[in-house]
Design an enzyme around this catalytic site. Structure first.
Site, mmCIF file in Angstrom:
data_model
loop_
_atom_site.group_PDB
_atom_site.id
_atom_site.type_symbol
_atom_site.label_atom_id
_atom_site.label_comp_id
_atom_site.label_asym_id
_atom_site.label_seq_id
_atom_site.Cartn_x
_atom_site.Cartn_y
_atom_site.Cartn_z
ATOM 1 N N GLU A 147 0.760 -1.105 0.182
ATOM 2 C CA GLU A 147 0.106 -0.081 -0.149
ATOM 3 C C GLU A 147 0.721 1.361 0.123
ATOM 4 O O GLU A 147 0.561 1.997 -0.542
ATOM 5 C CB GLU A 147 -0.970 0.044 1.224
ATOM 6 C CG GLU A 147 -1.760 -0.998 1.161
ATOM 7 C CD GLU A 147 -2.740 -1.136 2.570
ATOM 8 O OE1 GLU A 147 -3.199 -0.335 2.995
ATOM 9 O OE2 GLU A 147 -2.474 -2.085 3.017
ATOM 10 N N GLU A 449 4.709 -7.961 9.297
ATOM 11 C CA GLU A 449 3.178 -7.451 9.585
ATOM 12 C C GLU A 449 2.605 -8.579 10.551
ATOM 13 O O GLU A 449 2.104 -8.079 11.460
ATOM 14 C CB GLU A 449 2.491 -7.283 8.379
ATOM 15 C CG GLU A 449 1.235 -6.915 8.742
ATOM 16 C CD GLU A 449 0.366 -6.877 7.297
ATOM 17 O OE1 GLU A 449 -0.665 -6.152 7.334
ATOM 18 O OE2 GLU A 449 0.608 -7.484 6.318
#
Length: 561
Positions: A147, A449
């Site tokens: 992103e 993550e």
């Protein structure tokens, strides 16, 4: 350079990074070279695109070069990628010497070093630095390959560690100004700053799904409005950032207060309690709790919004508490009294509405007990039982962590607060999944993550392998392993108090504070603890030896045994 089982030519640069390739090419005119950047191989050593939803969207990190027949050094412009590997597709032979990975990042001044006798911990530290380098890039992003979004929750979690590694005051000041520009009229802070593109659509969808007719803000994400400038003040003594962000902080706290008052929560508390609990609307909750996570995202029965039953009220209280302290610091007496009163009422509501008589918290999750302990929210008579519940949850999980985005930064400190430094080190040094060192032992070169980024068969899941958020553990390591902490904002007053575990025989840490360099080096030599300390000008320090001896010193170089 290797050839996979599928016949793919793959280059491994040995380090996950944010950047681009420089390619030296002399190919026949019209020859096409496709460069697919990616982070990890599949379990068989083939190309694997681990970008979430990539199969449906067709998203790849691809650059395509078409030769004009002349020798060229090609570097793509207006883009960058997150990668360790590159798949090269070309009908002409290529050589590994023709490819160089160019690391890109914002140019923030380096402030610190850290090294211990434990190589796994050293690698964990290096992984954090690489993820910070990859994601503090123009704005604080979540990841460089997917992103590249300025997610507020990530930097809220990581701000302290970021400032202990690099001088990011200019960087974060500029980003906070973007936050002020993006703040909604009702005070809500968007989840992503700057708010652009698909995130604007996501915000509108959240309103519809949760029947909000105004913009919404999420606990732990929007709270970056208060936590980031307050962290900047604590670590640098920077009062100016508090003055500059004061109105933004105030509007955010008013949003929390008004939302809590207007909307009733699902737990059916009496109004006098419920009106001070922020527990409605769209929330991400803890986000990515390992035991509640499937294939890279929260998908179990304990949905993220459910964990907001404790996350949202506690983070709402924390922001109002910061607001009261900021108002006091800046001399805004009426605001200080107002937000102090609100914070007190919120704390009382949390104690009455969220903590059972036996000390249990909603959902009985590890993170709920972490927050209650770390923020000193437990009533005196329930502190022992809450501490017991935290230890129980850790031991039920095999001495592995089971905390998500919003509670991991406080986990090890919560254990220290209840006198269980031994358990804090047990969790830090754990190598079973999920843990920090499991990632290291799996060959990670950045922070993942999600702690669970590979399935049992070795196949990767759709999750980023380069997020800095869980690297927040470095803050604890700097304070407890090396021993450098502060007793006053900006390190005007310093505490040097190493609390080493038997897993370490030495540690070194340097940090360039606003007053100058602070340095610590200690070692265990034949059962003797030796400590060297450097204290900068215009500061004082208290040095606490592991055996409890205390020394008060001014600037200078010192040795202790």
């Amino acid at each position: 350079m290797t050839v996979s089982l599928k016949g793919e030519t793959i280059i491994d640069f040995g380090q996950n990074l944010a950047g681009v390739l420089r390619v030296k090419a002399k190919l026949p005119a019209g020859t096409k070279m496709v460069l697919d950047h990616f982070e990890t191989l599949d379990q068989y050593g083939n190309y694997f695109n681990n970008i979430f939803m990539s199969e449906k969207t067709g998203h790849k990190q691809s650059d395509i070069y078409i030769s004009n027949g002349k020798f060229t050094e090609y570097i793509p412009h207006f883009t960058y990628h997150g990668f360790r590997y590159v798949r090269v597709t070309c009908d002409q032979p290529v050589s590994p010497e023709d490819f160089t990975a160019i690391v890109l990042s914002s140019d923030n001044e380096d402030l610190g070093t850290f090294e211990t006798s434990n190589e796994d911990i050293n690698r964990l530290y290096e992984n954090t630095r690489w993820s910070q380098r990859s994601n503090l890039f123009s704005i604080p992003t979540d990841c460089p390959q997917r992103e590249k979004g300025g997610w507020t929750g990530d930097i809220q979690i990581y701000a302290r560690t970021a400032m202990l590694n690099e001088n990011v005051t200019p960087f974060l000041t500029r980003w906070l100004r973007n936050m002020t520009c993006s703040q909604q009229k009702n005070g809500a802070i968007p989840n992503v700053i700057p708010l652009t593109g698909i995130y604007e659509l996501l915000e509108k969808l959240n309103r519809i799904v949760y029947r909000n007719f105004e913009p919404v803000g999420e606990a732990g994400w929007g709270d970056a409005a208060c936590i980031v400038p307050w962290s900047m003040y604590q670590l640098t003594g920077n009062i100016r950032i508090l003055r500059e962000q004061y109105d933004t902080m105030k509007k955010w706290c008013d949003y929390i207060i008004n939302t809590a008052k207007k909307r009733r929560g699902k737990m059916k508390h009496p109004k006098e309690i419920d009106q001070y609990l922020w527990n409605t609307g769209h929330q991400y909750g803890e986000w990515l709790i390992p035991s509640q996570t499937v294939d890279g995202a929260d998908q179990s029965a304990a949905k993220p919004v459910n964990t907001s039953a404790y996350c949202a009220p506690i983070f709402g209280w924390n922001s109002c508490r910061i607001m009261a302290d900021t108002a006091a610091l800046l001399g805004h007496t009426s605001d200080e009294l107002y937000y102090d009163d609100i914070a007190s009422r919120m704390k009382s509501a949390i104690q009455k509405g969220l903590i059972d008589d036996d000390g249990k918290m909603p959902l009985d999750f590890m993170g709920s007990y972490v927050l209650a302990i770390a923020f000193d929210l437990a009533p005196e008579r329930k502190k022992e039982s809450i501490a017991g519940h935290l230890i129980r949850k850790i031991e039920e999980n095999g001495d592995c962590l089971d905390t998500g985005f919003l509670t991991t930064p406080y986990l090890l400190d919560a254990l220290c607060k209840i006198g269980r430094m031994d358990k804090a080190y047990k969790v830090l040094l754990q190598t079973k999944c999920p843990s920090w060192l499991y990632e290291v032992n799996q060959g990670a070169t950045t922070i993942w993550e999600n702690y669970i980024s590979y399935k049992e068969d070795g196949s990767p899941v759709m999750t980023s392998l380069n997020h800095y958020a869980f690297g927040c553990v470095d803050d604890w390591m700097f304070r407890k392993i090396s021993g450098i902490d502060m007793a006053a904002p900006g390190f005007k007053k310093i505490v040097i108090a190493p609390e080493p575990d038997n897993a370490f025989t030495s540690a070194k840490r340097t940090y360039m504070s606003e007053y100058g360099e602070i340095a610590v080096g200690w070692s265990m030599d034949k059962g003797k603890f030796k400590l060297k300390v450097k204290i900068p000008c215009n500061t004082t320090a208290v040095v606490k030896m592991p055996d409890g001896r205390l020394y008060k010193v001014g600037s200078g170089m010192y040795q202790f045994e």
